[in-house]
Design a protein around this motif. Sequence first.
Motif, short mmCIF file in Angstrom:
data_model
loop_
_atom_site.label_atom_id
_atom_site.label_comp_id
_atom_site.label_asym_id
_atom_site.label_seq_id
_atom_site.Cartn_x
_atom_site.Cartn_y
_atom_site.Cartn_z
N GLY A 193 8.89 36.97 38.25
CA GLY A 193 10.18 37.61 38.10
C GLY A 193 11.13 37.14 39.18
O GLY A 193 10.73 36.45 40.13
N THR A 238 12.44 41.76 43.10
CA THR A 238 12.00 42.69 42.05
C THR A 238 10.73 43.45 42.41
O THR A 238 10.19 44.18 41.57
CB THR A 238 11.79 41.93 40.73
OG1 THR A 238 10.93 40.79 40.96
CG2 THR A 238 13.12 41.43 40.19
N TYR A 263 14.33 43.41 36.47
CA TYR A 263 15.39 44.10 37.19
C TYR A 263 15.21 45.60 37.10
O TYR A 263 14.40 46.12 36.32
CB TYR A 263 16.75 43.68 36.61
CG TYR A 263 17.08 42.24 36.88
CD1 TYR A 263 17.53 41.83 38.13
CD2 TYR A 263 16.95 41.28 35.87
CE1 TYR A 263 17.84 40.50 38.39
CE2 TYR A 263 17.26 39.94 36.12
CZ TYR A 263 17.69 39.56 37.38
OH TYR A 263 17.99 38.25 37.63
N CYS A 264 15.97 46.30 37.92
CA CYS A 264 15.81 47.75 38.02
C CYS A 264 16.20 48.42 36.71
O CYS A 264 17.18 48.05 36.06
CB CYS A 264 16.66 48.28 39.17
SG CYS A 264 16.31 50.01 39.60
N GLU A 321 22.38 43.32 35.79
CA GLU A 321 21.14 42.86 36.42
C GLU A 321 21.21 43.16 37.91
O GLU A 321 21.90 42.50 38.68
CB GLU A 321 20.95 41.36 36.19
CG GLU A 321 20.69 41.00 34.72
CD GLU A 321 20.48 39.52 34.54
OE1 GLU A 321 20.77 38.75 35.48
OE2 GLU A 321 20.03 39.12 33.45
N THR A 365 18.51 44.19 41.20
CA THR A 365 17.10 44.24 41.58
C THR A 365 16.80 45.54 42.32
O THR A 365 17.70 46.15 42.92
CB THR A 365 16.73 43.05 42.49
OG1 THR A 365 17.45 43.16 43.73
CG2 THR A 365 17.06 41.74 41.81
#
Length: 489
Positions: free
Chosen positions: A246, A250, A385-386, A418, A420
């Motif tokens: 990733g 991340t 991503y978060c 997007e 992180t």
Amino acid sequence: MASLLKEQPSMSTLLAAYASLSAMAMLIRTILNEMIPKPVQKYIKSKLSDLISNYLSSNFTFIIEERWQAVYNETFRAIEVYLPTRIGPSTDKLLLGSNDHNNPTAPPKRNIPSDCKIIDEFEGITLEWTLHVRESDKYYIPDKKCYHLTCKKRVREMVEQRYFPHIVKMAQTILSKREKLNIYTYNQDRCRWESAVFKHPARFETLAMEPELKQFIMEDLDSFAARKDFFKNVGRAWKRGYLLFGPPGTGKSSLVAAIANYMSYNVYDLQFQSVRNDADLRRILISTTNRSILLIEDIDCSTKISQDHAKVKDDREKEGEDGKLGRTSPVDSGATLSGLLNFIDGLWSSCGNERIIIFTTNHKEKLDPALLRPGRMDVHIPMGYCTPAGFRKLATTYLGIKDDKLFGSIDDLIKNIEVTPAEVAQQLMVRSDDPKAALQCFTEFLNMKKVKVGEDVIQKEEPKDENEKDDGKQSRKHDESESGSIYLT
């Protein structure tokens, strides 16, 4: 009485007799040295020494060296764990030290220095341990260590059959209850692993990941630890491989730390780029202990070196043929991907049990296909991503709140931007003393990021027709679906 004194030999006579016997002994010794080969002489001397020791000594000595043939001696490692717990009043000296930088005031650890005697009692028998260290003349060759165990000859069989298994069981118990973990890095100059205390706060409870993904990983780890007999029955080495892939930030490193804390495993962090060759790599890998994690970060960079190795070698050979400075050295040629894979699932994979191998990469598409084949990396875990769930976990961890009126708008922004987990954590930490202000600042950060993303999209070239637009949408959907999947090979 006077007649007896007259019959005794004089001093000169005694000296002359001694000189004659000495000359005769030297002559016999010279003849034997000339007539009897050296190997036969050594054999005779050893037999005579054994014969004398059997009659004059009642002790027997076991010698346990650090290495056993091509690998590290597991009995030696068990003794290293066990003996420090047997230090008592009879111990004449100790080695003290600490590598815990997080708690410098903690009592130092105990260890056994060279020539220190440790007395142990087992089933009414007194046993004496001594560590012997032979220093190497060359800095790149490690010192040779061995333990000597002295006992009575009459209990030799009992010590070998019952005492040594007792040490192994005690060492396993000590390791399973250890509170402190170590992280190791390989010192290439000194040819050994060097450790520091590993106290990373990451836990599965604090990771900003989807709950289903965390639950899957924990269940997979539990299953691995409990299936020793299964791996043996199916003919596979007791290992588990994880590929974490990733974008940067991340949480790949945090997940590794969480796995180490969850399993109570030490971490061996290997810088693959610094390994000299495959032989060096094999020696490094087999020197890791059981119940440990082998971590190789940014494996895509490492495999690129491996793939280019053959090309670099050909270029060097061609330069040598042209008369240029083209020198090939086996020392700096670099380890190959095949050498690494041989340890993962080849013949050398059987050297060690209960080990976890973790590779991390920012670019999975750059990996050599050989590394992604079934059986190499058992589980492929995407680190994306978060998500809203990840944000809520971070808000609870950093701000101590589980809900707020701003959560809804933040969730909508995170779904379309997007960002992180590292970026989210950094923003929340700035105003962690005021949760309301922290959430407001984070919302502003997301809006600014959204505006910037929109500007970047406008600057890009527009698709020529509707078909390209549809293809782009399908491609993005495919990427989004793949980023949330777990691959089992």
